[in-house]
Design an enzyme around this catalytic site. Structure first.
Site, mmCIF file in Angstrom:
data_model
loop_
_atom_site.group_PDB
_atom_site.id
_atom_site.type_symbol
_atom_site.label_atom_id
_atom_site.label_comp_id
_atom_site.label_asym_id
_atom_site.label_seq_id
_atom_site.Cartn_x
_atom_site.Cartn_y
_atom_site.Cartn_z
ATOM 1 N N TYR A 32 10.918 11.133 -0.664
ATOM 2 C CA TYR A 32 11.585 10.915 -2.013
ATOM 3 C C TYR A 32 12.196 12.347 -2.274
ATOM 4 O O TYR A 32 13.126 12.582 -2.993
ATOM 5 C CB TYR A 32 10.789 10.662 -3.096
ATOM 6 C CG TYR A 32 10.487 9.166 -3.237
ATOM 7 C CD1 TYR A 32 10.746 8.329 -2.115
ATOM 8 C CD2 TYR A 32 9.518 8.585 -4.018
ATOM 9 C CE1 TYR A 32 10.396 6.873 -2.110
ATOM 10 C CE2 TYR A 32 9.095 7.358 -4.069
ATOM 11 C CZ TYR A 32 9.713 6.394 -3.050
ATOM 12 O OH TYR A 32 9.184 5.281 -3.125
ATOM 13 N N LYS A 86 0.221 5.867 7.769
ATOM 14 C CA LYS A 86 0.531 5.317 8.926
ATOM 15 C C LYS A 86 0.559 6.326 10.275
ATOM 16 O O LYS A 86 1.491 6.567 10.947
ATOM 17 C CB LYS A 86 2.125 5.118 8.599
ATOM 18 C CG LYS A 86 2.736 3.844 9.693
ATOM 19 C CD LYS A 86 2.115 2.456 9.649
ATOM 20 C CE LYS A 86 2.742 1.537 10.832
ATOM 21 N NZ LYS A 86 2.096 0.293 10.991
ATOM 22 N N ASP A 110 0.272 -0.942 6.372
ATOM 23 C CA ASP A 110 0.635 -2.356 6.634
ATOM 24 C C ASP A 110 -0.748 -3.173 6.318
ATOM 25 O O ASP A 110 -0.738 -4.160 5.611
ATOM 26 C CB ASP A 110 1.252 -2.627 7.670
ATOM 27 C CG ASP A 110 0.817 -2.035 9.027
ATOM 28 O OD1 ASP A 110 -0.152 -1.031 8.851
ATOM 29 O OD2 ASP A 110 1.099 -2.591 10.159
ATOM 30 N N ASP A 121 3.836 4.216 -4.191
ATOM 31 C CA ASP A 121 5.113 3.406 -4.909
ATOM 32 C C ASP A 121 4.936 1.939 -4.752
ATOM 33 O O ASP A 121 4.655 1.244 -5.742
ATOM 34 C CB ASP A 121 6.497 4.041 -4.486
ATOM 35 C CG ASP A 121 7.275 3.482 -5.684
ATOM 36 O OD1 ASP A 121 7.077 3.126 -6.678
ATOM 37 O OD2 ASP A 121 8.604 4.018 -5.256
ATOM 38 N N ASP A 124 2.580 -1.116 -7.155
ATOM 39 C CA ASP A 124 3.386 -1.844 -7.750
ATOM 40 C C ASP A 124 2.822 -3.310 -7.198
ATOM 41 O O ASP A 124 2.481 -4.595 -7.845
ATOM 42 C CB ASP A 124 4.804 -1.988 -7.370
ATOM 43 C CG ASP A 124 5.642 -1.269 -8.428
ATOM 44 O OD1 ASP A 124 4.925 -0.451 -9.254
ATOM 45 O OD2 ASP A 124 6.721 -1.153 -8.328
#
Length: 350
Positions: free
Chosen positions: A135, A185, A217, A241, A245
């Site tokens: 980001y 990851k 994942d 993020d 959620d």
């Protein structure tokens, strides 16, 4: 104690009004100062984060934030869009650690998208790094290469950035069940390989906390398959993020989830994670409980009032036990109420 109140856009003003009212019922020596932010900031000063708003936030002990964003501003250049306000606040205040608790109240287990027995009693905390990762990484942009347009972003983390968020997560785990899962990851990304190495090194300073690692994942799958296996999760900005959620929906509604963004020294920004929801703005139906619970986090982490925070959280449980529900968490047999009535009920329960 000084609190900067930044209601923002959409349902932000409605829910923050209820949170502020609940805090005021505690009769604590708190001075609230309000300022525009997001689309409201753009309308007031041509900037989603007006300099005066940022200065107010810097001078405050804590920031109580509503939500920003509205499709009306989508045509503006990126720097003028409402969403830039929250990024600017994180950077301007040095807020690098985001704490997102996801708890399933016994009364709401049936409202979850998963079976009640899978989520009943769920209590996890996601610690998300806020100021690094893809980001904020440079270079970034859109360019034309041999006549073809391409977009590019840079995922980047430094060792000090990883180490400081790891410390926040380990310390949070020490106050809970002493279990920490670091999500990355590392089987694909160099950034994640460094992340895993540094978090593992930092774990030596917290021998009382059990550290495990999980690929992002797999973590996404396990949050749906068996969410109660987790206690504290620490991860980077983009993964956090997404996962936070996802975790919010385990609780039955994104309208129930508070968050705290901390600078590591006591200053924090506190906001519900649900966004501005412009489609229901002004209708008086938004769930104010995430904002109210965010105010409780503010009392606990920035204002040194843990007993007051616990009172608010207990009042929320009382109201839910009494059967009051806003539209997003309503089920058959419960009493449907609007934002103001729900907020007033929590204030009365204090």
């Amino acid at each position: 104690m000084k609190v900067a109140v930044l209601p923002g856009d959409g349902i932000g003003p409605e829910i923050i009004a209820q949170a502020k009212n609940v805090v005021q019922q505690l009769r604590l020596p708190i001075q609230f100062n309000e300022a525009p932010v997001g689309g409201a900031g753009y309308e007031a000063a041509g900037d989603p984060l007006p300099p005066a708003t940022l200065q107010l936030a810097k001078e405050a002990d804590a920031v109580l934030f509503g939500a920003v964003g509205d499709a009306r501003y989508d045509r503006l250049e990126r720097s003028k869009r409402p969403e830039q306000a929250i990024l600017g606040l994180r950077k301007g205040l040095g807020l690098f650690a985001n704490l997102r608790p996801a708890q399933v109240h016994a009364e709401l287990a049936g409202a979850s998208a998963l079976k009640a027995e899978v989520v009943a009693g769920l209590d996890i905390l996601i610690v998300r790094e806020l100021t690094g990762d893809i980001y904020f990484g440079e270079p970034r942009g859109i360019r034309t290469v041999e006549g073809v347009r391409e977009g590019f972003d840079t995922m980047r983390y430094s060792e000090p950035e990883i180490r400081r968020i790891a410390r926040v997560a380990f310390e949070a785990a020490q106050k809970r069940s002493r279990r920490l899962c670091s999500v990355d990851k590392a089987n694909v990304l160099e950034t994640s390989q460094l992340w895993r190495e540094v978090v593992s090194q930092e774990s030596r300073n917290y021998p009382d906390v059990e550290l495990t690692h999980m690929y992002v994942d797999n973590c996404a799958m396990q949050l749906v398959r068996s969410p109660k296996q987790f206690d504290v999760i620490v991860t980077g900005n983009m993964f956090g993020d997404i996962l936070s959620d996802q975790a919010s929906m385990l609780t039955g509604s994104i309208g129930m989830l508070p968050s705290a963004s901390l600078d590591g020294r006591g200053k924090g920004l506190y906001e519900p994670i649900h966004g501005s929801a412009p489609d229901i703005a002004g209708k008086g139906v938004a769930n104010p409980l995430a904002a109210i619970l965010s105010a409780a986090l503010m009392l606990r982490y920035s204002l040194g009032q843990p007993a007051a925070a616990a009172r608010i959280e207990k009042a929320v449980k009382k109201v839910l036990s009494d059967g009051l529900r806003t539209a997003d968490i309503h089920t058959t047999g419960m009493r449907k109420v609007g934002s103001a009535e729900m907020g007033a009920a929590v204030a009365a329960a204090l």
